[in-house]
Scaffold this motif. Structure first.
Motif, PDB file in Angstrom:
ATOM      1  N   GLU A 198       0.834  -1.210   0.000  1.00  0.00           N
ATOM      2  CA  GLU A 198       0.000   0.000   0.000  1.00  0.00           C
ATOM      3  C   GLU A 198       0.868   1.260   0.000  1.00  0.00           C
ATOM      4  OE1 GLU A 198      -2.576  -0.284   3.391  1.00  0.00           O
ATOM      5  OE2 GLU A 198      -3.568  -2.086   2.636  1.00  0.00           O
ATOM      6  N   ILE A 199       1.908   1.272   0.832  1.00  0.00           N
ATOM      7  CA  ILE A 199       2.804   2.429   0.891  1.00  0.00           C
ATOM      8  C   ILE A 199       3.517   2.612  -0.441  1.00  0.00           C
ATOM      9  CG2 ILE A 199       4.984   3.260   1.900  1.00  0.00           C
ATOM     10  CD1 ILE A 199       3.968   2.308   4.621  1.00  0.00           C
ATOM     11  N   ASP A 200       3.998   1.537  -1.031  1.00  0.00           N
ATOM     12  CA  ASP A 200       4.685   1.645  -2.322  1.00  0.00           C
ATOM     13  C   ASP A 200       3.755   2.154  -3.421  1.00  0.00           C
ATOM     14  OD1 ASP A 200       7.102   0.899  -1.241  1.00  0.00           O
ATOM     15  OD2 ASP A 200       6.980  -1.196  -1.902  1.00  0.00           O
ATOM     16  N   ARG A 201       2.490   1.712  -3.400  1.00  0.00           N
ATOM     17  CA  ARG A 201       1.512   2.218  -4.365  1.00  0.00           C
ATOM     18  C   ARG A 201       1.308   3.716  -4.179  1.00  0.00           C
ATOM     19  NH1 ARG A 201      -1.159  -2.561  -4.180  1.00  0.00           N
ATOM     20  NH2 ARG A 201      -2.432  -2.005  -2.396  1.00  0.00           N
ATOM     21  N   ARG A 202       1.163   4.145  -2.929  1.00  0.00           N
ATOM     22  CA  ARG A 202       0.952   5.570  -2.633  1.00  0.00           C
ATOM     23  C   ARG A 202       2.180   6.388  -3.033  1.00  0.00           C
ATOM     24  NH1 ARG A 202      -2.631   9.471  -2.697  1.00  0.00           N
ATOM     25  NH2 ARG A 202      -2.083  11.125  -1.250  1.00  0.00           N
ATOM     26  N   LEU A 203       3.371   5.862  -2.764  1.00  0.00           N
ATOM     27  CA  LEU A 203       4.595   6.563  -3.166  1.00  0.00           C
ATOM     28  C   LEU A 203       4.644   6.724  -4.690  1.00  0.00           C
ATOM     29  CD1 LEU A 203       7.230   4.932  -0.784  1.00  0.00           C
ATOM     30  CD2 LEU A 203       6.571   7.348  -0.834  1.00  0.00           C
ATOM     31  N   GLY A 204       4.259   5.680  -5.407  1.00  0.00           N
ATOM     32  CA  GLY A 204       4.219   5.753  -6.873  1.00  0.00           C
ATOM     33  C   GLY A 204       3.240   6.810  -7.358  1.00  0.00           C
ATOM     34  N   HIS A 205       2.064   6.833  -6.732  1.00  0.00           N
ATOM     35  CA  HIS A 205       1.045   7.827  -7.099  1.00  0.00           C
ATOM     36  C   HIS A 205       1.562   9.241  -6.833  1.00  0.00           C
ATOM     37  CE1 HIS A 205      -2.760   9.965  -7.374  1.00  0.00           C
ATOM     38  NE2 HIS A 205      -2.485  10.480  -6.199  1.00  0.00           N
ATOM     39  N   LEU A 206       2.136   9.453  -5.650  1.00  0.00           N
ATOM     40  CA  LEU A 206       2.648  10.782  -5.293  1.00  0.00           C
ATOM     41  C   LEU A 206       3.780  11.208  -6.223  1.00  0.00           C
ATOM     42  CD1 LEU A 206       2.628  10.443  -1.401  1.00  0.00           C
ATOM     43  CD2 LEU A 206       1.129  11.907  -2.773  1.00  0.00           C
ATOM     44  N   ALA A 207       4.670  10.273  -6.559  1.00  0.00           N
ATOM     45  CA  ALA A 207       5.787  10.590  -7.456  1.00  0.00           C
ATOM     46  C   ALA A 207       5.265  11.019  -8.829  1.00  0.00           C
ATOM     47  CB  ALA A 207       6.719   9.392  -7.583  1.00  0.00           C
ATOM     48  N   LYS A 208       4.266  10.287  -9.355  1.00  0.00           N
ATOM     49  CA  LYS A 208       3.679  10.645 -10.650  1.00  0.00           C
ATOM     50  C   LYS A 208       2.996  12.007 -10.583  1.00  0.00           C
ATOM     51  CE  LYS A 208       0.948   7.515 -12.610  1.00  0.00           C
ATOM     52  NZ  LYS A 208       0.411   6.237 -13.098  1.00  0.00           N
ATOM     53  N   ALA A 209       2.258  12.247  -9.496  1.00  0.00           N
ATOM     54  CA  ALA A 209       1.551  13.517  -9.347  1.00  0.00           C
ATOM     55  C   ALA A 209       2.535  14.683  -9.270  1.00  0.00           C
ATOM     56  CB  ALA A 209       0.669  13.492  -8.096  1.00  0.00           C
ATOM     57  N   MET A 210       3.638  14.500  -8.541  1.00  0.00           N
ATOM     58  CA  MET A 210       4.620  15.578  -8.426  1.00  0.00           C
ATOM     59  C   MET A 210       5.352  15.816  -9.744  1.00  0.00           C
ATOM     60  SD  MET A 210       6.164  15.303  -4.566  1.00  0.00           S
ATOM     61  CE  MET A 210       6.803  13.654  -4.760  1.00  0.00           C
ATOM     62  N   LYS A 211       5.617  14.751 -10.480  1.00  0.00           N
ATOM     63  CA  LYS A 211       6.312  14.885 -11.758  1.00  0.00           C
ATOM     64  C   LYS A 211       5.458  15.661 -12.759  1.00  0.00           C
ATOM     65  CE  LYS A 211       8.692  12.406 -15.356  1.00  0.00           C
ATOM     66  NZ  LYS A 211       9.324  11.237 -15.822  1.00  0.00           N
ATOM     67  N   ALA A 212       4.159  15.405 -12.764  1.00  0.00           N
ATOM     68  CA  ALA A 212       3.256  16.067 -13.702  1.00  0.00           C
ATOM     69  C   ALA A 212       2.777  17.426 -13.199  1.00  0.00           C
ATOM     70  CB  ALA A 212       2.044  15.167 -13.974  1.00  0.00           C
ATOM     71  N   ALA A 213       3.097  17.767 -11.955  1.00  0.00           N
ATOM     72  CA  ALA A 213       2.585  19.001 -11.342  1.00  0.00           C
ATOM     73  C   ALA A 213       3.161  20.241 -12.012  1.00  0.00           C
ATOM     74  CB  ALA A 213       2.908  19.015  -9.851  1.00  0.00           C
ATOM     75  N   LYS A 214       2.292  21.201 -12.208  1.00  0.00           N
ATOM     76  CA  LYS A 214       2.705  22.522 -12.690  1.00  0.00           C
ATOM     77  C   LYS A 214       2.225  23.501 -11.621  1.00  0.00           C
ATOM     78  CE  LYS A 214       2.295  25.758 -16.566  1.00  0.00           C
ATOM     79  NZ  LYS A 214       3.299  26.589 -15.991  1.00  0.00           N
ATOM     80  N   VAL A 215       3.191  24.017 -10.852  1.00  0.00           N
ATOM     81  CA  VAL A 215       2.842  24.912  -9.749  1.00  0.00           C
ATOM     82  C   VAL A 215       2.437  26.270 -10.304  1.00  0.00           C
ATOM     83  CG1 VAL A 215       3.676  26.034  -7.647  1.00  0.00           C
ATOM     84  CG2 VAL A 215       4.385  23.691  -8.175  1.00  0.00           C
TER      85      VAL A 215
END
Length: 161
Positions: free
Chosen positions: A60-77
């Protein structure tokens, strides 16, 4: 391979994602790995509750880390205070609305990853946000919601930050 669509987010929303990622990666995950190693050393893993639960939690933690990493990579602040046209509703705007019965509510348009309707923060791709983008004070917008159409008048627009 196509580039992922940029995911607009405020600086505060990005910091929150980053903080959660850092906490999971540097604190929670290492503690869990230690517990799993300890449980694995205790012998039969098929009936070892600590080991089985630990492995499940680690996934579960690894899945969440993957999701967060993808979200941060695609993020445009996007800084709400840096929006050019402050007279129109744009990303980051705090908007005061009035419905047909003059019930008022205040919403802030934020990134989808930081939306929290109970706190008045709605994602920029939500139907209400999409209807409000480009509106000015005094404009009326009709929003198609699952419960039917609803009309809102823009009473005030402000940008914080």
């Amino acid at each position: 391979m196509t580039q992922p669509q940029p995911r607009f987010i405020t600086a505060a929303g990005f910091a929150k994602l980053r903080s959660e990622y850092d906490e999971l990666f540097a604190v929670e995950r290492p503690k869990l790995v230690e517990t799993i190693s300890w449980a694995a050393a205790n012998g039969d893993r098929s009936e070892n509750g600590d080991y089985i639960y630990g492995r499940k939690k680690l996934r579960e933690i690894d899945r969440r880390l993957g999701h967060l990493a993808k979200a941060m990579k695609a993020a445009k602040v996007v800084e709400p205070g840096a929006q050019g046209s402050r007279g129109q509703v744009r990303f980051g705007a705090t908007v005061e609305l009035a419905d047909e019965e003059d019930n008022r509510r205040t919403l802030t348009i934020v990134g989808d990853d930081e939306a929290d309707a109970s706190a008045g923060r709605i994602g920029w791709s939500a139907p209400l946000s999409r209807a409000l983008i480009g509106a000015r004070v005094g404009d009326e917008r009709i929003v198609r919601l699952p419960s039917g159409e609803k009309s809102y008048e823009v009473m005030a627009i402000s940008y914080r930050g």
